[in-house]
Write an enzyme that holds these catalytic residues in place. Structure first.
Site, PDB file in Angstrom:
ATOM      1  N   ARG A 389     -27.401 -12.082 -16.573  1.00  0.00           N
ATOM      2  CA  ARG A 389     -27.583 -13.521 -16.818  1.00  0.00           C
ATOM      3  C   ARG A 389     -28.997 -13.868 -17.294  1.00  0.00           C
ATOM      4  O   ARG A 389     -29.913 -13.057 -17.283  1.00  0.00           O
ATOM      5  CB  ARG A 389     -27.233 -14.344 -15.580  1.00  0.00           C
ATOM      6  CG  ARG A 389     -25.767 -14.280 -15.145  1.00  0.00           C
ATOM      7  CD  ARG A 389     -25.473 -15.305 -14.069  1.00  0.00           C
ATOM      8  NE  ARG A 389     -24.045 -15.268 -13.704  1.00  0.00           N
ATOM      9  CZ  ARG A 389     -23.501 -16.069 -12.795  1.00  0.00           C
ATOM     10  NH1 ARG A 389     -24.246 -16.945 -12.165  1.00  0.00           N
ATOM     11  NH2 ARG A 389     -22.209 -15.984 -12.528  1.00  0.00           N
ATOM     12  N   ASN A 425     -24.494  -7.431 -17.659  1.00  0.00           N
ATOM     13  CA  ASN A 425     -23.418  -8.250 -17.117  1.00  0.00           C
ATOM     14  C   ASN A 425     -23.678  -9.716 -17.449  1.00  0.00           C
ATOM     15  O   ASN A 425     -24.765 -10.238 -17.178  1.00  0.00           O
ATOM     16  CB  ASN A 425     -23.333  -8.097 -15.590  1.00  0.00           C
ATOM     17  CG  ASN A 425     -22.280  -9.001 -14.968  1.00  0.00           C
ATOM     18  OD1 ASN A 425     -21.093  -8.793 -15.174  1.00  0.00           O
ATOM     19  ND2 ASN A 425     -22.712 -10.004 -14.224  1.00  0.00           N
ATOM     20  N   GLU A 426     -22.712 -10.350 -18.069  1.00  0.00           N
ATOM     21  CA  GLU A 426     -22.799 -11.783 -18.386  1.00  0.00           C
ATOM     22  C   GLU A 426     -24.082 -12.109 -19.162  1.00  0.00           C
ATOM     23  O   GLU A 426     -24.780 -13.080 -18.868  1.00  0.00           O
ATOM     24  CB  GLU A 426     -22.695 -12.615 -17.107  1.00  0.00           C
ATOM     25  CG  GLU A 426     -21.355 -12.434 -16.417  1.00  0.00           C
ATOM     26  CD  GLU A 426     -21.220 -13.215 -15.117  1.00  0.00           C
ATOM     27  OE1 GLU A 426     -22.194 -13.844 -14.680  1.00  0.00           O
ATOM     28  OE2 GLU A 426     -20.120 -13.177 -14.528  1.00  0.00           O
ATOM     29  N   ASN A 427     -24.357 -11.294 -20.158  1.00  0.00           N
ATOM     30  CA  ASN A 427     -25.549 -11.512 -20.983  1.00  0.00           C
ATOM     31  C   ASN A 427     -25.381 -12.659 -21.974  1.00  0.00           C
ATOM     32  O   ASN A 427     -26.313 -12.982 -22.714  1.00  0.00           O
ATOM     33  CB  ASN A 427     -25.921 -10.222 -21.711  1.00  0.00           C
ATOM     34  CG  ASN A 427     -26.157  -9.076 -20.751  1.00  0.00           C
ATOM     35  OD1 ASN A 427     -25.334  -8.162 -20.691  1.00  0.00           O
ATOM     36  ND2 ASN A 427     -27.222  -9.132 -19.978  1.00  0.00           N
TER      37      ASN A 427
END
Length: 821
Positions: A389, A425-427
């Site tokens: 994130r 993850n969730e970039n």
């Protein structure tokens, strides 16, 4: 201090699962003092008490390692968790048995920035909370031992102080926007290690097997630690098979270099293969022989062949294997990240007993203990770096990400369980920086992907939920949360097929939903009538919020265990009919703490686990067992559902989760017949009965058969037919006492004294006197502020052999009290 050097090799990658084996190593668990604040300087940690300073401040507390700064405040419902500096100090007896040997502190993980001091000398700094690292304190210890204060003030001991700091920092990964706590402290084991002046820093063993020729190969390289620049040595090894038989051994002389030295290429005909059912490992034993002293060590390796088929499933050793997975965060009730080896072993065994053969370690490099257990239990692994994130930072940010990727690959390379290196993850989730540039994120993702393949050509790369980078990595997992954040769970298969068509290799990690432990429902799917189906099943910004936006189960559902078992049941029966599917991983195995969910039924907890934060199993655990395990099992839904409700004479569904061929159910001693299991007969694979409960107490029993084996289960509960109105009063009583711990329960009743079995009011427990609430655990039974489950809530009290008054308050109702002694 050992320098960290990134080695990039274009041909064969470099790689270890163990940092350092030594004949002289001890865990430094005891005799530590801790301070949850910063100091004015290192002198405050080591200055002598006395000598005119009998009241030295600040006050330290005694702790043992591993220890997390946020052991309890991560789930304190009334405050933000502490993010800032903290200090640890101890005094060590240091006596290196090797002439001119090196004395090393080996950190298995500390968060998030760390400084190490010997007396007042800073000997090391480290950035990153999850990789292993080492500090050579030899010279600093030698210098301190020459001072007068060594004997006079410290009586022959060496003071060691460690400062950890988990302060918010946008130029560090992971982002504080992440859905998990960024913990502080020395929360993994710390070891004191003695090695000779020539030792092996890392041994890289690459084991391969050709599925056609059945020929196994092991390539071995070593990286040496030799600050005294010793030139020549001898080295020997033995390769021992899983039965203890030596299959290969040799000795050779070597010239020590500063780079990585290739030692051996070993061929093994028809090696025993490592698999998830039979995780058989070979042991590579080695001894470095030099004038400075001998150095021994060993590595476990496994021969296996892995393949993610393009536009197809996953193969292990040439045969399709459906990856049946879950996730793990490093988090536990009462200790947060500081899980002991015993806790980790229990957790991993519970996962294996649930039937998993795959795990994604979210969202950071995890303990060597976890990886060793995955090797020995037969659990395939996706391990990833904490680029999670927030967007993309500057040069320091990128350097940290590359360093942590390099350390993860090198430190865990030898583990046969690892099949994927996760790069993020969730970039696609912005927020840490004014700029959110997709092309810059793509460019950096390509750099990480190239680096991973340079470090290790034998494994795949993957990311989850960043669609504009899905073409960069080898394996991609989109966001599919059918029945929770978007759509209904019946949308799952179609949504998966649509996403599968978009990428080269598809693997679905993260699915499921929250459940408030001990909350049950007679009509769990009611909220589905509000949900738009047939469209996207992903998670979008704001979907995790309990307020506003379109109808969704995460906001409008009842958060009952009843609903989540239905969702899981549907997913698992569908997965059996998807021959192209490589696998999935349920999110997560265990409830974990998070700073971004203060309004959940247990505040600051992500409650999607199939077990609670203290290992208490939810009903969902047994749904997985019924699909994924072979050992006969049977479980009646409702062990934590003390009161069911409905009309007199109304038939109510009883669900049985079992992997047995057939089962027979009895109500109050009367048989209601046998049924055959059929995984496609939803729900409960056909093992469901509509039964006429009688008012008051009921007993349901099931007997299940698998071949000649018989298993059974039984539950007792009250059936309530009285209708209730809104909650009007509270009743508080002690329901149990074991030694010095009392258990108290509050129930919500209407004006007529009828239990309100669907009440979900917020309940706040209080205590005054000698005792202490057992709270800040992040569980349904361990939070002083909690939403009711079926009109009740429970907490335990440590009485401390004294007297206390417990209170319970609910907004709009009269507070009640009880005396405990």
């Amino acid at each position: 201090m050992l320098k960290q050097i990134i080695y990039i090799t274009l041909s064969i990658t470099l790689f270890t699962s163990q940092l350092l084996f030594s004949q002289q190593s001890v865990r430094l668990n005891n005799n530590w003092e801790f301070l949850k604040q910063d100091l004015g300087g290192i002198w405050e940690a080591v200055r002598p008490v006395g000598l005119g300073n009998p009241e030295a401040l600040p006050l330290w507390q005694n702790v043992s390692l591993p220890h997390c700064v946020n052991a309890e405040d991560a789930v304190d419902p009334d405050m933000n968790y502490y993010q800032g500096p903290a200090w640890y100090r101890t005094q060590l007896n240091i006596s290196n048995p090797y002439q001119k040997g090196r004395t090393i502190l080996h950190f298995e993980g500390a968060g998030q920035k760390t400084e190490v001091y010997v007396y007042t000398t800073k000997v090391a700094t480290h950035v990153g909370g999850y990789d292993e690292w080492k500090v050579d304190i030899t010279d600093a210890v030698a210098a301190f031992k020459k001072t007068d204060i060594y004997q006079k003030q410290f009586k022959g001991k060496v003071p060691v102080s460690v400062r950890t700091d988990n302060s918010r920092d946008l130029e560090m990964i992971p982002s504080d926007l992440s859905d998990f706590n960024i913990y502080g402290g020395i929360y993994r084991y710390l070891n004191l290690v003695y090695v000779p002046s020539l030792s092996i820093d890392k041994l890289f063993a690459k084991a391969e097997v050709d599925t056609q020729s059945k020929l196994g190969k092991v390539s071995v390289k070593a990286r040496f630690y030799h600050p005294d620049q010793i030139g020549g040595a001898g080295i020997k090894y033995k390769l021992v098979d899983p039965n203890g038989k030596i299959v290969n051994e040799t000795y050779k002389k070597i010239e020590i270099s500063n780079g990585d030295l290739k030692l051996w290429d070993i061929e093994i005909k028809k090696p025993v293969l490592w698999s998830t059912d039979k995780p058989l490992q070979y042991t590579l034993q080695y001894e470095l022989i030099a004038s400075s002293g001998n150095y021994k060590g060993e590595e476990k390796i496994g021969f296996r062949n892995i393949e993610f088929v393009e536009k197809g499933p996953f193969n292990l050793n040439g045969k399709r294997l459906l990856l049946r997975g879950t996730h793990r965060h490093e988090d536990h009730a009462g200790v947060a990240a500081a899980m002991t080896e015993e806790m980790i072993r229990q957790e991993m065994q519970m996962m294996k007993d649930m039937g998993i053969n795959f795990i994604r370690l979210g969202h950071y490099q995890q303990s060597r203990i976890v990886l060793n257990l995955c090797d020995s239990l037969g659990i395939l692994v996706w391990e990833e770096i904490p680029w999670c994130r927030g967007g993309l930072g500057g040069d320091m940010y990128k350097q940290q990400a590359k360093r942590m990727l390099t350390n993860m690959v090198e430190q865990h390379y030898n583990h046969p369980s690892i099949i994927i290196w996760g790069l993020g993850n969730e970039n696609d989730w912005p927020g840490d920086f004014p700029e959110f540039d997709k092309e810059k994120i793509r460019t950096f993702m390509k750099e990480l992907n190239d680096l991973s393949h340079q470090l290790d050509q034998s494994r795949y790369t993957a990311i989850r939920r960043c669609d504009f980078c899905s073409d960069i990595v080898d394996v991609y997992s989109p966001s599919i949360w059918a029945g929770w954040y978007r759509g209904a769970y019946t949308d799952y298969k179609k949504a998966s097929e649509d996403e599968f068509a978009k990428v080269k290799r598809f693997l679905h990690v993260e699915w499921g939903g929250d459940s408030h432990a001990m909350r049950h429902s007679e009509n769990p799917d009611k909220a589905l009538s509000k949900i738009k189906t047939g469209g996207s099943a992903d998670e979008r910004a704001g979907d995790a919020s309990l307020y506003g936006g379109a109808a969704r189960i995460s906001k409008d559902g009842d958060w009952s265990e009843s609903y989540i078992t239905n969702l899981i049941d549907w997913h698992l029966k569908e997965q059996e009919t998807m021959p192209w599917l490589s696998g999935t991983a349920y999110w997560p195995f265990k409830d974990f703490s998070t700073p971004v969910r203060p309004d959940n039924p247990v505040p600051y907890m992500n409650q999607k686990g199939v077990v609670e934060r203290d290992f208490t199993k939810k009903e969902a655990y047994y749904v997985f067992q019924s699909y994924w395990t072979a050992k006969p099992m049977v479980h009646l839904y409702g062990h934590t559902w003390p009161v069911r409700w409905g009309d007199e004479g109304e038939e109510k569904m009883v669900k049985v989760y079992s992997n047995c061929n057939e089962a027979e159910v009895f109500l109050n001693g009367k048989s209601f017949g046998s049924k055959k299991r059929n995984s496609q007969d939803y729900p409960a694979a056909g093992l469901r009965w509509n039964l006429p409960f009688m008012k008051g107490e009921n007993t349901v029993k099931v007997i299940a058969k698998k071949g000649k084996e018989v298993v059974n289960d039984e539950i007792k509960f009250i059936y309530q037919t009285e209708k209730w109105t809104k909650p009007a009063k509270l009743v508080l009583k002690k329901i149990d006492q074991q030694d010095d711990v009392a258990t108290i329960e509050v129930r919500l009743l209407d004006e007529q004294g009828i239990p309100c079995l669907d009440a979900i009011n917020w309940i706040t427990f209080g205590l005054t006197g000698d005792g202490k609430l057992i709270d800040n655990q992040g569980t349904s039974l361990g939070s002083r502020k909690v939403q009711a489950y079926n009109g009740r809530a429970v907490i335990r009290v440590k009485l401390n052999r004294g007297q206390s008054a417990a209170s319970v308050s609910v907004e709009g109702l009269k507070t009640v009290f009880i005396t405990l002694s």
